[in-house]
Design an enzyme around this catalytic site. Structure first.
Site, PDB file in Angstrom:
ATOM      1  N   LYS A  23     -41.648  25.291  39.779  1.00 40.25           N
ATOM      2  CA  LYS A  23     -40.199  25.291  39.715  1.00 40.25           C
ATOM      3  C   LYS A  23     -39.679  24.690  38.410  1.00 40.25           C
ATOM      4  CE  LYS A  23     -36.017  25.767  40.774  1.00 40.25           C
ATOM      5  NZ  LYS A  23     -35.186  25.377  41.868  1.00 40.25           N
TER       6      LYS A  23
ATOM      7  N   PHE B 201     -31.733  36.276  29.173  1.00 47.22           N
ATOM      8  CA  PHE B 201     -31.639  34.852  28.831  1.00 47.22           C
ATOM      9  C   PHE B 201     -31.719  34.600  27.328  1.00 47.22           C
ATOM     10  CE2 PHE B 201     -31.291  31.780  32.337  1.00 47.22           C
ATOM     11  CZ  PHE B 201     -30.973  32.702  33.310  1.00 47.22           C
TER      12      PHE B 201
ATOM     13  N   LYS C 173     -18.411  19.793  55.850  1.00 49.29           N
ATOM     14  CA  LYS C 173     -19.203  20.962  55.467  1.00 49.29           C
ATOM     15  C   LYS C 173     -19.715  21.677  56.719  1.00 49.29           C
ATOM     16  CE  LYS C 173     -21.735  20.357  51.718  1.00 49.29           C
ATOM     17  NZ  LYS C 173     -22.890  19.798  50.983  1.00 49.29           N
TER      18      LYS C 173
ATOM     19  N   GLY D   9     -24.379  31.136  23.032  1.00 50.05           N
ATOM     20  CA  GLY D   9     -23.001  30.807  23.389  1.00 50.05           C
ATOM     21  C   GLY D   9     -22.840  29.311  23.522  1.00 50.05           C
TER      22      GLY D   9
ATOM     23  N   ASN E 159     -37.761  26.684  35.231  1.00 45.32           N
ATOM     24  CA  ASN E 159     -36.443  26.296  34.713  1.00 45.32           C
ATOM     25  C   ASN E 159     -36.531  25.785  33.277  1.00 45.32           C
ATOM     26  OD1 ASN E 159     -35.067  27.176  36.903  1.00 45.32           O
ATOM     27  ND2 ASN E 159     -34.605  25.158  37.754  1.00 45.32           N
TER      28      ASN E 159
ATOM     29  N   CYS F  30     -28.935  22.830  38.050  1.00 40.10           N
ATOM     30  CA  CYS F  30     -30.398  22.897  37.951  1.00 40.10           C
ATOM     31  C   CYS F  30     -30.934  22.674  36.544  1.00 40.10           C
ATOM     32  CB  CYS F  30     -30.888  24.242  38.476  1.00 40.10           C
ATOM     33  SG  CYS F  30     -30.657  24.391  40.242  1.00 40.10           S
TER      34      CYS F  30
ATOM     35  N   ASP G 267     -26.672  18.844  58.300  1.00 42.64           N
ATOM     36  CA  ASP G 267     -26.173  18.127  57.126  1.00 42.64           C
ATOM     37  C   ASP G 267     -25.393  16.927  57.614  1.00 42.64           C
ATOM     38  OD1 ASP G 267     -25.560  19.232  53.929  1.00 42.64           O
ATOM     39  OD2 ASP G 267     -24.513  17.462  54.654  1.00 42.64           O
TER      40      ASP G 267
HETATM   41  C1  UDX Z   1     -31.181  28.576  37.600  1.00 41.86           C
HETATM   42  C2  UDX Z   1     -32.407  29.489  37.642  1.00 41.86           C
HETATM   43  O1  UDX Z   1     -32.095  30.748  37.038  1.00 41.86           O
HETATM   44  C3  UDX Z   1     -32.857  29.689  39.072  1.00 41.86           C
HETATM   45  O2  UDX Z   1     -34.036  30.485  39.121  1.00 41.86           O
HETATM   46  C4  UDX Z   1     -33.129  28.335  39.694  1.00 41.86           C
HETATM   47  O3  UDX Z   1     -33.481  28.459  41.041  1.00 41.86           O
HETATM   48  C5  UDX Z   1     -31.893  27.443  39.587  1.00 41.86           C
HETATM   49  O4  UDX Z   1     -31.474  27.345  38.222  1.00 41.86           O
HETATM   50  P1  UDX Z   1     -28.581  28.910  38.080  1.00 41.86           P
HETATM   51  O5  UDX Z   1     -28.414  27.461  37.781  1.00 41.86           O
HETATM   52  O6  UDX Z   1     -27.870  29.509  39.252  1.00 41.86           O
HETATM   53  O7  UDX Z   1     -30.114  29.251  38.271  1.00 41.86           O
HETATM   54  O8  UDX Z   1     -28.053  29.675  36.780  1.00 41.86           O
HETATM   55  P2  UDX Z   1     -28.632  30.678  35.684  1.00 41.86           P
HETATM   56  O9  UDX Z   1     -28.188  32.035  35.999  1.00 41.86           O
HETATM   57  O10 UDX Z   1     -30.064  30.447  35.434  1.00 41.86           O
HETATM   58  O11 UDX Z   1     -27.797  30.179  34.420  1.00 41.86           O
HETATM   59  C6  UDX Z   1     -27.939  28.843  33.953  1.00 41.86           C
HETATM   60  C7  UDX Z   1     -27.028  28.573  32.788  1.00 41.86           C
HETATM   61  O12 UDX Z   1     -27.524  29.220  31.621  1.00 41.86           O
HETATM   62  C8  UDX Z   1     -25.582  29.057  32.947  1.00 41.86           C
HETATM   63  O13 UDX Z   1     -24.716  28.037  32.463  1.00 41.86           O
HETATM   64  C9  UDX Z   1     -25.524  30.276  32.064  1.00 41.86           C
HETATM   65  O14 UDX Z   1     -24.232  30.499  31.557  1.00 41.86           O
HETATM   66  C10 UDX Z   1     -26.491  29.908  30.957  1.00 41.86           C
HETATM   67  N1  UDX Z   1     -27.075  31.051  30.239  1.00 41.86           N
HETATM   68  C11 UDX Z   1     -27.841  31.950  30.909  1.00 41.86           C
HETATM   69  C12 UDX Z   1     -26.873  31.189  28.873  1.00 41.86           C
HETATM   70  O15 UDX Z   1     -26.189  30.382  28.244  1.00 41.86           O
HETATM   71  N2  UDX Z   1     -27.454  32.258  28.232  1.00 41.86           N
HETATM   72  C13 UDX Z   1     -28.219  33.165  28.861  1.00 41.86           C
HETATM   73  O16 UDX Z   1     -28.709  34.083  28.211  1.00 41.86           O
HETATM   74  C14 UDX Z   1     -28.412  33.017  30.253  1.00 41.86           C
END
Ligand code: UDX
Length: 443
Positions: free
Chosen positions: A215, A260, A41, A264, A219, A271, A36
């Site tokens: 990917k 999911f 870091k 809220g 997402n 991501c 990096d």
């Molecule tokens: C996400 C994807 O899940 C992962 O596979 C990819 O590689 C990167 O992006 P991440 O960003 O770590 O991962 O978070 P994730 O657990 O997916 O949650 C994303 C957001 O959605 C969070 O802010 C979470 O609070 C929100 N969320 C999740 C909701 O508001 N409601 C839900 O039911 C689930």
């Protein structure tokens, strides 16, 4: 591990994705160097310290280093000897645009080229607009004949990153079009992932474009699912229905599934938000923007939920809301993370503060990151301190300690017992029984 299966790999970019990937590959028995350009870091990582909060990462770093399997460097020369080079740099949203900024990925490849050897495989992990892999493959082939490119998207979730990397639920390879090149790249990747593959992890081998799309499609689907239930929450608020019961009921349909579907304050993080925007921008460029125009709506629904929380707080405070004290529980975009990138929780705190509300915010891990971006906010170390004297308590990141917060104890600390549950994670009856006015999202 059988020495014959040990792969020498570099991981370029040691952020949330790269640091975890490097440590996990070392845990799988490979010889790994993380590279990096950020000296601070690398200094932390080289001491076995995680530069961000990620459960299990520090242990893995220390184990990898004491086994002599893992090292870190700011010098790309350290990667010269590697058979695989993972690109794990960020592809953030471009300033003033919805599109992804590919500066870091091009810079990483350019810095790697002088050290790349024929037969080595560069493996993209970062999330990129479809078509990027083709471009990078051409660049690599022109500079180092015989060096190859593959695309191997990463699906790890922050907070579960170590687990997701060591035991992925699928592995995807985007391979070169030429059969011999595809075979060579696949053989090395198979060797690298021998352990998860032997435990039955599904493998999908495909072309570059499909791997890149997998990917963003995954997402986009997740973001759409969250915004779908948040749209139902908006309707529920109008008609007086309960979106959590609705989610339970539709979630029992196995084709839908309950995961999911938590309504809220919406999704954030490094991501989902930027990936759906970049996907829309890329589709527009390709002349097929209409195919994913619903993603703009997904984004809009998501952002409206933050406004909704702010409206609920203001309505609870009354006309003279300025300077009134509000406790904001949570700053990270989700629990088990210190990441505040595009965090709905931090956004709510900042918006309220901008309106003149006396915000006191707290988070078990994310105060440092939040303070760096928004030093104007007041922070408290604990939930107890944050709610002290508050007229409204708003929960926006569902950390366990907030879910378990004793409503009786909290009642004794606040000026007025009003709680806004921005994650629908509290037991509403328990809080009401303890004398609170409870307001959820869509219930
Ligand atoms: C996400 C994807 O899940 C992962 O596979 C990819 O590689 C990167 O992006 P991440 O960003 O770590 O991962 O978070 P994730 O657990 O997916 O949650 C994303 C957001 O959605 C969070 O802010 C979470 O609070 C929100 N969320 C999740 C909701 O508001 N409601 C839900 O039911 C689930």
């Amino acid at each position: 591990m059988d020495q014959g299966n040990v792969v020498r790999a570099s991981v370029i970019g040691c952020g949330y994705l790269g640091a975890v990937h490097a440590a996990s590959l070392a845990a799988l028995g490979h010889e790994v160097v993380g590279v990096d350009v950020d000296q601070d870091k690398i200094a932390l990582l080289a001491r076995g310290e995680a530069p961000f909060f990620e459960p299990g990462l520090a242990d893995l770093l220390q184990a990898g280093m004491s086994a002599g399997k893992l090292r870190f460097s700011t010098d790309f020369a350290a990667a010269a000897d590697c058979q695989l080079h993972f690109l794990a740099v960020g592809t953030p949203q471009m300033r003033g645009s919805q599109a992804a900024d590919l500066t870091f990925i091009h810079a990483a490849v350019d810095a790697l080229l002088p050290w790349l050897r024929p037969g080595a495989v560069v493996v993209g992990k970062s999330t990129v607009p479809v078509g990027t892999a083709r471009e990078l493959a051409d660049k690599i082939a022109a500079a180092v004949p015989g060096a190859l490119l593959a695309w191997n998207p990463e699906f790890l979730r922050e907070g579960f990153a170590v687990e997701d990397t060591l035991r992925p639920d699928r592995i995807v390879y985007g391979l070169p079009a030429d059969a011999a090149e595809a075979e060579a790249a696949k053989a090395l990747l198979d060797q690298l992932y021998a352990k998860p593959l032997a435990s039955g992890c599904p493998l999908i081998s495909t072309d570059y474009q499909t791997a890149e799309l997998v990917k963003v499609a995954a997402n986009s689907f997740l973001a759409t699912k969250i915004s779908f239930i948040n749209a139902m929450a908006e309707i529920a608020e109008v008609v007086g229905a309960d979106v959590t019961k609705l989610a339970d009921a539709i979630g029992f349909d196995q084709r839908i599934g309950r995961k999911f579907l938590n309504a809220g304050v919406g999704f954030g993080g490094g991501c989902l938000p930027k990936d759906i925007r970049a996907f829309q921008a890329r589709a527009d460029e390709l002349g097929t923007g209409r195919s994913v125009s619903f993603l703009s709506e997904v984004d809009a629904i998501n952002l409206r939920r933050r406004e909704r929380v702010v409206e609920l707080v203001l309505a609870s405070l009354g006309d003279d809301y300025q300077q009134k004290r509000v406790a904001v529980l949570g700053l990270a975009f989700k629990p088990e993370s210190d990441d505040v990138r595009d965090s709905p929780a931090l956004d709510v705190a900042v918006r309220l503060h901008g309106l003149g509300v006396g915000v006191v915010a707290t988070d078990p891990q994310a105060i440092g990151n939040a303070r760096r971006l928004h030093p104007q906010l007041d922070f408290a170390a604990t939930a107890e301190e944050a709610v002290d004297g508050a007229e409204v308590v708003v929960l926006v990141t569902e950390w366990r300690q907030y879910r378990d917060f004793d409503p009786k104890l909290a009642h004794a600390l606040v000026a007025r017992p009003v709680v806004i549950d921005g994650r629908n994670c509290l037991d509403a009856d328990r809080w009401r029984d303890a004398g609170w006015t409870y307001l959820g999202m869509g219930r």
